[in-house]
Scaffold this active site. Structure first.
Site, PDB file in Angstrom:
ATOM      1  N   HIS A  58       0.839  -1.211   0.000  1.00 31.35           N
ATOM      2  CA  HIS A  58       0.000   0.000   0.000  1.00 31.35           C
ATOM      3  C   HIS A  58       0.876   1.263   0.000  1.00 31.35           C
ATOM      4  CE1 HIS A  58      -4.338   0.175   0.087  1.00 31.35           C
ATOM      5  NE2 HIS A  58      -4.296   1.324   0.737  1.00 31.35           N
ATOM      6  N   ASP A 110      -3.585   7.091  -1.577  1.00 34.15           N
ATOM      7  CA  ASP A 110      -4.794   6.773  -2.329  1.00 34.15           C
ATOM      8  C   ASP A 110      -4.346   6.310  -3.716  1.00 34.15           C
ATOM      9  OD1 ASP A 110      -7.409   6.496  -3.061  1.00 34.15           O
ATOM     10  OD2 ASP A 110      -7.801   8.633  -3.359  1.00 34.15           O
ATOM     11  N   GLY A 111      -5.201   5.564  -4.394  1.00 34.63           N
ATOM     12  CA  GLY A 111      -4.886   5.133  -5.755  1.00 34.63           C
ATOM     13  C   GLY A 111      -4.076   3.860  -5.846  1.00 34.63           C
ATOM     14  N   ASN A 112      -3.958   3.110  -4.748  1.00 36.31           N
ATOM     15  CA  ASN A 112      -3.157   1.885  -4.768  1.00 36.31           C
ATOM     16  C   ASN A 112      -3.767   0.802  -5.654  1.00 36.31           C
ATOM     17  OD1 ASN A 112      -0.929   2.271  -2.578  1.00 36.31           O
ATOM     18  ND2 ASN A 112      -2.803   3.020  -1.621  1.00 36.31           N
ATOM     19  N   GLY A 113      -5.103   0.671  -5.622  1.00 37.73           N
ATOM     20  CA  GLY A 113      -5.756  -0.357  -6.425  1.00 37.73           C
ATOM     21  C   GLY A 113      -5.571  -0.126  -7.908  1.00 37.73           C
ATOM     22  N   ARG A 114      -5.835   1.113  -8.345  1.00 40.83           N
ATOM     23  CA  ARG A 114      -5.696   1.428  -9.764  1.00 40.83           C
ATOM     24  C   ARG A 114      -4.256   1.299 -10.233  1.00 40.83           C
ATOM     25  NH1 ARG A 114      -9.035   6.784  -8.822  1.00 40.83           N
ATOM     26  NH2 ARG A 114      -8.557   6.066  -6.714  1.00 40.83           N
ATOM     27  N   THR A 115      -3.316   1.771  -9.402  1.00 40.23           N
ATOM     28  CA  THR A 115      -1.908   1.660  -9.770  1.00 40.23           C
ATOM     29  C   THR A 115      -1.482   0.194  -9.788  1.00 40.23           C
ATOM     30  OG1 THR A 115      -1.467   3.805  -8.745  1.00 40.23           O
ATOM     31  CG2 THR A 115       0.430   2.403  -9.196  1.00 40.23           C
ATOM     32  N   TYR A 133     -13.270  -9.987  -7.264  1.00 44.96           N
ATOM     33  CA  TYR A 133     -11.897  -9.481  -7.188  1.00 44.96           C
ATOM     34  C   TYR A 133     -11.493  -9.209  -5.744  1.00 44.96           C
ATOM     35  CZ  TYR A 133      -8.241  -5.874  -7.472  1.00 44.96           C
ATOM     36  OH  TYR A 133      -7.106  -5.115  -7.279  1.00 44.96           O
ATOM     37  N   ASN A 135      -5.209 -12.749   1.986  1.00 45.01           N
ATOM     38  CA  ASN A 135      -4.978 -12.345   3.378  1.00 45.01           C
ATOM     39  C   ASN A 135      -5.057 -13.531   4.330  1.00 45.01           C
ATOM     40  OD1 ASN A 135      -4.839  -9.723   2.443  1.00 45.01           O
ATOM     41  ND2 ASN A 135      -6.941  -9.213   3.010  1.00 45.01           N
TER      42      ASN A 135
END
Length: 338
Positions: free
Chosen positions: A257, A261-266, A293, A301
């Site tokens: 992480h 913000d924006g970790n999923g898209r990246t 997903y 996890n």
């Protein structure tokens, strides 16, 4: 449509008559193979050969895909029980490339545009963007602004014009600079609470919804990312299966992480870059598959990597079900027209 290239070959039989075959050659990691279709003992005319290609092209492509999948499963080390799923992924890799190579320039342009629209709509919708697929198409391709949408949502979609352009011209390995650049483009003109786009987070005020796992401490982000990148490329060098390793990279990236913000898209953009470099089609996760997903990452996890991998396999195959169904129409060359 561009016809695929097949060869007419002959061989002598025991009775000294000549047998003719329509042949499709394949290769994988330097090893060559072929599949063929028997045509008879009379050498076909050019018209008969064209007809044979129309009749047997699809069958030969399916046989070739099966052959390539077997070669791939022998070549790679597969860490998670799922040999059949991986075989289907390898067949998809081959058949997708056959599909793409059979399209003419106009068809390819339409296909590429549609695929981009689906991917961008999916990856932004996963994070809560409410633009419809149609609105996404009009915004990206005709610059028509959707009604009653926030500037943030519009920018979330529009930014992918620049993301795609950057990824298309980038040829190197994944590294920290590449990851930062992707994030800066994805999050451009989007208000971030702490750091600016392209900057790794400097704080530990992070909560991932739905799980109680601790993410990487801010002062260890670069170290953990470098280790992750190194372990991925070492695994590829050691013949670990590329699809499995790309999925694992994505999961571990999300645990690190690195951004506020924006970790999923990246992370999904990096995942698709890794897949592209290994010849796989883009993983498209439509809005309807958001829960699948997220559940896959949740399984990771819980150290249920086999189950996690199965969901990613299914997502990839489902994304190209329509393409595979249309394969017969695409690979069969059209008759010559005056």
């Amino acid at each position: 449509m561009k016809p695929l290239k097949y060869k007419l070959e002959s061989e002598k039989s025991d009775k000294k008559s000549t047998k003719y075959f329509l042949v499709r050659y394949t290769s994988f990691k330097g090893k060559h193979s072929r599949v063929r279709q028997y045509l008879g003992t009379t050498e076909p005319t050019s018209e008969a050969l064209e007809k044979a290609i129309r009749d047997y092209a699809y069958t030969l492509e399916m046989k070739a895909a099966e052959k390539i999948a077997e070669m791939a499963c022998t070549y790679y080390t597969i860490d998670y029980p799922g040999q059949q799923e991986i075989k289907e992924i390898e067949k998809l890799r081959f058949l997708h490339n056959a599909y793409i190579s059979s399209l003419n320039s106009i068809e390819l342009e339409v296909y590429t545009q549609q695929t981009k629209n689906l991917y961008i709509h999916g990856t932004t919708a996963i994070e809560g963007n409410t633009l419809s697929l149609q609105e996404t198409h009009y915004l990206l391709n005709e610059e028509i602004l959707p009604k009653d949408k926030s500037l943030r949502e519009i920018n979330e979609v529009q930014n992918y014009k620049y993301v795609m352009a950057y990824v298309e011209q980038y040829k190197g390995k994944v590294n920290l600079q590449f990851i930062r650049k992707l994030h800066s483009l994805i999050m451009n003109n989007i208000d971030m609470r702490f750091e600016s786009p392209g900057t790794f987070r400097r704080h530990n005020l992070v909560y991932i919804g739905g799980c109680d796992l601790s993410v990487t401490l801010a002062n260890m982000i670069e170290v953990d990312l470098k280790d992750l990148i190194t372990s991925y490329y070492d695994a590829i060098k050691n013949k670990k299966h590329p699809f499995e390793q790309a999925v694992l990279f994505h999961y571990k990236f999300e645990l690190i992480h690195p951004f506020s913000d924006g970790n999923g898209r990246t992370g999904r953009e990096v995942l698709n870059y890794l897949l592209k470099k290994e010849g796989y089609p883009q993983l498209i996760i439509p809005k309807e598959s958001r829960e699948a997903y997220i559940s896959a990452l949740t399984l990771g996890n819980n150290n249920q990597n086999v189950e996690m991998m199965k969901i990613f396999d299914d997502l990839m195959l489902a994304g190209y079900a329509k393409e595979l169904a249309d394969l017969r129409n695409v690979v069969v060359p059209e008759k010559q027209q005056n």
